[in-house]
Design an enzyme around this catalytic site. Structure first.
Site, PDB file in Angstrom:
ATOM      1  N   HIS A   1       0.815  -1.224   0.000  1.00  0.00           N
ATOM      2  CA  HIS A   1       0.000   0.000   0.000  1.00  0.00           C
ATOM      3  C   HIS A   1       0.846   1.272   0.000  1.00  0.00           C
ATOM      4  O   HIS A   1       0.335   2.349  -0.277  1.00  0.00           O
ATOM      5  CB  HIS A   1      -0.992  -0.003   1.164  1.00  0.00           C
ATOM      6  CG  HIS A   1      -0.403   0.200   2.519  1.00  0.00           C
ATOM      7  ND1 HIS A   1      -0.092  -0.846   3.356  1.00  0.00           N
ATOM      8  CD2 HIS A   1      -0.081   1.324   3.196  1.00  0.00           C
ATOM      9  CE1 HIS A   1       0.380  -0.375   4.491  1.00  0.00           C
ATOM     10  NE2 HIS A   1       0.400   0.938   4.414  1.00  0.00           N
TER      11      HIS A   1
ATOM     12  N   ASP B   1       0.230  -7.734   1.574  1.00  0.00           N
ATOM     13  CA  ASP B   1       0.612  -6.326   1.642  1.00  0.00           C
ATOM     14  C   ASP B   1       2.130  -6.155   1.589  1.00  0.00           C
ATOM     15  O   ASP B   1       2.690  -5.320   2.296  1.00  0.00           O
ATOM     16  CB  ASP B   1       0.035  -5.660   2.899  1.00  0.00           C
ATOM     17  CG  ASP B   1       0.122  -4.138   2.827  1.00  0.00           C
ATOM     18  OD1 ASP B   1       0.141  -3.610   1.704  1.00  0.00           O
ATOM     19  OD2 ASP B   1       0.195  -3.491   3.893  1.00  0.00           O
TER      20      ASP B   1
ATOM     21  N   SER C   1       4.944   2.651   7.950  1.00  0.00           N
ATOM     22  CA  SER C   1       4.467   1.540   7.140  1.00  0.00           C
ATOM     23  C   SER C   1       5.560   1.001   6.223  1.00  0.00           C
ATOM     24  O   SER C   1       6.178   1.751   5.462  1.00  0.00           O
ATOM     25  CB  SER C   1       3.292   2.020   6.290  1.00  0.00           C
ATOM     26  OG  SER C   1       2.662   0.953   5.669  1.00  0.00           O
TER      27      SER C   1
END
Length: 490
Positions: free
Chosen positions: A124, A154, A228
């Site tokens: 993402h 992911d 992230s």
């Protein structure tokens, strides 16, 4: 007086010793300085540019909306985290750089996995990016190309080119992590490069919504937008996970963070690097947890395993002999404690492998051999059904059912058999969880063919016994447990 002085000296010495012990206890806390110093060069900041996109200002760019009510307690549950471009964060135009700052938005973190420039981050972070820039700790920058992405885990793999050998991280064993163990994260929260945060492992093997194939590591490490894709280290300075998600009602840290275990990451990395895509093992069953009530209905001593609520047509499970109502307790020698344990194990199994699967079927243990297939790109999606008109109630369970019409059968995705719940009142069936619109497929391990068959089966139920019932609800199968009232006639 001498006695008093002796007592005073003794007390003073005791306090001094206690102070030394307290100081020793404080100095015994973990020291992360060397770990951070030696690993920071291999951690990178990842930024990108993309084509203009008109989005709502209700949430930060890049956050996914799970479609929950705005005023609900879970309205911001499990949002993906990105940089705060345009929201006043230091990496965006509203931050210290001001409106004149470079338009590139800081999106996340990553780490170098090989000396020739392979980089791991979250899918993402780079999704829909037109240009990706990887920035090192010495502020050197490299354009990156996407080698491959895997939305299910992911994970994304990038490649940068450098004339020199690049610093890399070492890998730990995420399976050996223990709850309570210290861990450390390095990343760029809100654009603050190379921030270090520490905490402990809160839990292992967490199953999150829409993430069936990743047994997440839960920590209380402070993770925020920008972390992230960054690494999670153990105290040996080895990467044990990739920081990926947070539980948050605000978009910021609330003490619950999730990381993808490194053994999952490396499996995905190797497949993306070698062939550009990821293949996962597939069994072809829909499963649910075994509750205490269901365990009693299946005559088990305690809740254990994954209860098969549906076997998909032409699947490895169907070909291998798995049946609806089977409880999978062991897969390829690994004990299945909960239903959430099974998908990650199956997913990492090689396609074509023949696996021993232990099941409990109507109270007996059976061992099956299943040839694992490849997980399809599209998985089954449940469709909503509609309730039917009311009819006469059964006095034992306080429930009424009707036969399914051809049209209703198609709408509710019921291939054959079954009885549709048309009316229900407070009683055994309602307390067991049945509702109007459910289709009863099995009762007490017996397949229900129609309304008459259901009514005959209900009459045969013994008073006081807890029995399993398999229903189809909104296109998806679900096992429930009903306790037959003690006063019911046999």
């Amino acid at each position: 007086m001498k006695l008093l002085r002796t007592i005073a000296i003794a007390l003073a010495l005791g306090c001094a010793i206690s102070g030394v012990q307290a100081k020793a206890k404080v100095t015994g806390l973990p020291d992360f300085t060397e770990l951070a110093r030696s690993n920071s060069p291999a951690v990178v900041n990842i930024s990108s540019t993309s084509k203009p996109n008109v989005t709502s200002n209700r949430v930060p760019p890049g956050f996914s909306d799970p479609g929950m009510p705005d005023d609900g307690p879970l309205s911001e549950f499990f949002r993906r985290f990105f940089g705060e471009e345009g929201r006043g964060g230091p990496g965006g135009p509203g931050g210290p750089g001001g409106p004149g700052r470079d338009a590139r938005a800081s999106l996340g973190s990553g780490f170098i996995i090989s000396e020739d420039g392979y980089v791991i981050t979250n899918n993402h972070v780079v999704r829909e990016a037109d240009e990706i820039i990887v920035r090192m700790s010495d502020r050197s920058e490299f354009p990156a190309k996407v080698v491959g992405t895997d939305p299910r885990s992911d994970i994304a793999v990038l490649k940068i080119e450098s004339k020199n050998k690049l610093p890399t991280v070492e890998f730990g064993d995420s399976d050996q992590l223990e709850v309570g163990e210290w861990v450390l994260a390095i990343g760029s929260p809100f654009g603050f490069d190379y921030s270090v945060t520490a905490g402990i492992v809160s839990a292992k093997g967490r199953s999150l919504p829409n993430e069936n194939y990743v047994p997440f590591i839960q920590t209380d490490v402070a993770i925020n937008p920008g972390n992230s894709g960054g690494p999670l280290f153990n105290m040996d300075g080895k990467v044990v996970g990739v920081n990926s998600q947070i539980y948050s009602r605000t978009g910021g840290f609330m003490g619950v963070s999730f990381a993808i275990p490194i053994h999952v990451v490396l499996n995905v990395y190797n497949q993306l690097r070698d062939k550009g895509s990821v293949t996962r093992g597939w069994l072809g069953v829909l499963i649910q947890d075994v509750t205490q009530e269901l365990a009693e209905s299946f005559e088990m001593e305690k809740p254990l395993g994954a209860l098969v609520s549906k076997v998909l047509p032409d699947s490895p499970a169907q070909k291998g002999g798995i049946e609806t109502g089977d409880i999978i307790t062991r897969f390829s020698g690994t004990v299945v404690e909960r239903s959430s344990d099974l998908p990650p194990i199956v997913g990492t199994t090689q396609v074509g492998d023949v696996i021993d699967v232990d099941v409990i079927r109507t109270g007996s243990n059976k061992k099956l051999k299943i040839t694992i297939g490849a997980l399809p790109e599209e998985e089954p999606v449940a469709a909503a059904g509609k309730p039917a008109q009311k009819s006469e109630l059964d006095e034992k369970l306080k429930i009424a059912v009707v036969d399914l019409t051809t049209q209703r059968r198609k709408q509710l995705q019921v291939e054959s058999g079954g009885a549709l719940v048309s009316n229900i009142e407070p009683g055994a069936a309602y307390e067991g969880g049945l509702r109007v619109g459910d289709v009863i497929v099995q009762l007490n391990n017996e397949k229900i063919t129609d309304r008459g068959h259901f009514e005959r089966t209900v009459k045969s139920l013994k008073a006081g016994k807890t029995v399993p019932v398999l229903i189809q609800r909104q296109g998806g199968p679900l096992f429930l447990a009903i306790k037959v009232p003690d006063g019911a006639a046999d």
